[in-house]
Enzyme design. Structure first.
Site, PDB file in Angstrom:
ATOM      1  N   PRO A  12       1.119  -1.113   0.078  1.00 49.48           N
ATOM      2  CA  PRO A  12       0.012   0.006  -0.243  1.00 49.48           C
ATOM      3  C   PRO A  12       0.866   1.208   0.330  1.00 49.48           C
ATOM      4  O   PRO A  12       0.471   2.045  -0.713  1.00 49.48           O
ATOM      5  CB  PRO A  12      -0.666  -0.016   1.303  1.00 49.48           C
ATOM      6  CG  PRO A  12      -0.268  -1.318   2.093  1.00 49.48           C
ATOM      7  CD  PRO A  12       0.581  -1.872   0.845  1.00 49.48           C
ATOM      8  N   GLY A  13       1.943   0.897   0.665  1.00 46.29           N
ATOM      9  CA  GLY A  13       2.952   2.438   0.710  1.00 46.29           C
ATOM     10  C   GLY A  13       3.218   3.236  -0.373  1.00 46.29           C
ATOM     11  O   GLY A  13       3.457   3.998  -1.011  1.00 46.29           O
ATOM     12  N   ASP A  69      10.887  -3.018  -9.426  1.00 44.53           N
ATOM     13  CA  ASP A  69      11.912  -4.028  -8.730  1.00 44.53           C
ATOM     14  C   ASP A  69      12.923  -3.400  -7.845  1.00 44.53           C
ATOM     15  O   ASP A  69      13.571  -2.545  -8.544  1.00 44.53           O
ATOM     16  CB  ASP A  69      12.610  -5.901  -9.097  1.00 44.53           C
ATOM     17  CG  ASP A  69      12.460  -6.496  -8.360  1.00 44.53           C
ATOM     18  OD1 ASP A  69      11.400  -6.600  -7.058  1.00 44.53           O
ATOM     19  OD2 ASP A  69      13.391  -7.301  -8.336  1.00 44.53           O
ATOM     20  N   LYS A 183      14.294  11.965   1.404  1.00 40.43           N
ATOM     21  CA  LYS A 183      14.838  10.962   0.907  1.00 40.43           C
ATOM     22  C   LYS A 183      14.497  10.739  -1.108  1.00 40.43           C
ATOM     23  O   LYS A 183      15.029  10.681  -1.577  1.00 40.43           O
ATOM     24  CB  LYS A 183      14.299  10.066   2.011  1.00 40.43           C
ATOM     25  CG  LYS A 183      14.169   8.406   0.834  1.00 40.43           C
ATOM     26  CD  LYS A 183      13.957   7.465   2.419  1.00 40.43           C
ATOM     27  CE  LYS A 183      14.197   5.932   0.772  1.00 40.43           C
ATOM     28  NZ  LYS A 183      13.411   4.712   1.923  1.00 40.43           N
TER      29      LYS A 183
HETATM   30  P1  IMP Z   1      10.654  -4.730  -3.681  1.00 42.16           P
HETATM   31  O1  IMP Z   1      11.041  -3.671  -4.956  1.00 42.16           O
HETATM   32  O2  IMP Z   1       9.758  -4.437  -2.911  1.00 42.16           O
HETATM   33  O3  IMP Z   1      10.945  -6.133  -4.236  1.00 42.16           O
HETATM   34  O4  IMP Z   1      11.611  -4.513  -2.444  1.00 42.16           O
HETATM   35  C1  IMP Z   1      12.711  -5.330  -1.747  1.00 42.16           C
HETATM   36  C2  IMP Z   1      13.450  -4.753  -0.706  1.00 42.16           C
HETATM   37  O5  IMP Z   1      14.897  -4.555  -1.517  1.00 42.16           O
HETATM   38  C3  IMP Z   1      12.405  -3.950   0.531  1.00 42.16           C
HETATM   39  O6  IMP Z   1      12.430  -5.324   1.312  1.00 42.16           O
HETATM   40  C4  IMP Z   1      13.512  -3.692   1.404  1.00 42.16           C
HETATM   41  O7  IMP Z   1      14.373  -4.555   1.943  1.00 42.16           O
HETATM   42  C5  IMP Z   1      15.034  -3.282  -0.078  1.00 42.16           C
HETATM   43  N1  IMP Z   1      14.830  -1.956  -0.331  1.00 42.16           N
HETATM   44  C6  IMP Z   1      13.923  -1.785  -1.398  1.00 42.16           C
HETATM   45  N2  IMP Z   1      13.903  -0.014  -1.614  1.00 42.16           N
HETATM   46  C7  IMP Z   1      14.272   0.161  -0.176  1.00 42.16           C
HETATM   47  C8  IMP Z   1      14.744   1.872   0.739  1.00 42.16           C
HETATM   48  O8  IMP Z   1      14.679   2.157  -0.143  1.00 42.16           O
HETATM   49  N3  IMP Z   1      15.019   1.699   1.648  1.00 42.16           N
HETATM   50  C9  IMP Z   1      15.285   0.633   2.527  1.00 42.16           C
HETATM   51  N4  IMP Z   1      14.944  -0.482   1.961  1.00 42.16           N
HETATM   52  C10 IMP Z   1      15.103  -0.768   0.233  1.00 42.16           C
END
Ligand code: IMP
Length: 202
Positions: A12-13, A69, A183
């Site tokens: 949702p975020g 991703d 950020k």
């Molecule tokens: P996804 O792209 O939603 O599959 O995220 C992959 C994972 O990468 C997340 O669960 C975090 O562990 C890490 N990750 C991706 N973007 C960030 C960020 O902006 N801050 C911290 N961790 C991140």
């Protein structure tokens, strides 16, 4: 006219962030609202995972689809945690309790021997893919990178994931020590979003 896209994510975020970013131009619906299951991430690269997520969702929904991703790449660990960032320590997407903390603990443990800050280089990467239709032969692909160092200990309370151990030497803070607004000036996702916006909205 605002066109409707599907975002191949159940986070949702993320949906909120995309809708805020494309306000007045594009509107994103969740896969949940279409009864589509959470996408798999079976590949070795971010771009392959993002394409697969977008294509699956476009196939089932029949709508234009965006997927992303992202993850953290650590040079000393030959690219790990990479595409396994979300489930680095647990290897299962279903174990959610303290997953971020477990991931950070494991990463810090693997980096214990690396005492020089200059050897602790890393980067967050985000790839966003937009498919106008399931068989779109020319997907729009956008890539954003945020360079940093793995901090020696977690610092800060903002953000999520690896933010407390991701130190940006330019701003001299971890990603968890800055506001969401700040950020969005530096982050990999914000950079990829800004690039894809230029192509999608002309
Ligand atoms: P996804 O792209 O939603 O599959 O995220 C992959 C994972 O990468 C997340 O669960 C975090 O562990 C890490 N990750 C991706 N973007 C960030 C960020 O902006 N801050 C911290 N961790 C991140």
């Amino acid at each position: 006219m605002i066109s409707k896209w599907i975002l191949a994510s159940n986070n949702p975020g993320k949906v909120k962030e995309f809708n805020r970013f494309f306000r007045n131009y594009l509107e994103f619906e969740t896969i949940e609202s279409k009864g589509i299951q959470s996408p798999q991430e079976p590949h070795k690269t971010f771009v392959e995972n993002a394409i697969e997520k977008a294509r699956n969702t476009a196939r089932i929904s029949g709508s234009p689809t965006i997927a992303d991703d992202s993850g953290l790449i650590v040079d000393f660990l030959s690219g790990l945690p990479g595409v396994r960032s979300a489930r680095f320590a647990t290897s299962s997407k279903s174990i959610k309790v303290d997953q971020d903390k477990q991931n950070m603990d494991l990463l810090l443990e693997l980096m214990t021997a690396v005492r020089e800050e200059s050897q602790r280089t890393c980067r967050f990467v985000c790839v966003i893919v937009a498919l106008r239709c399931v068989d779109d032969p020319d997907p729009i692909i956008s890539h954003g990178v945020w360079e940093g160092r793995i901090n020696f200990e977690p610092k800060g309370t903002e953000g999520f994931g690896y933010d407390p151990i991701f130190y940006d030497p330019k701003i001299k803070k971890t990603a968890a020590q800055i506001s969401l607004e700040e950020k969005s000036k530096w982050s990999h996702r914000a950079k990829a979003l800004r690039k894809i916006k230029k192509v999608l909205i002309r």
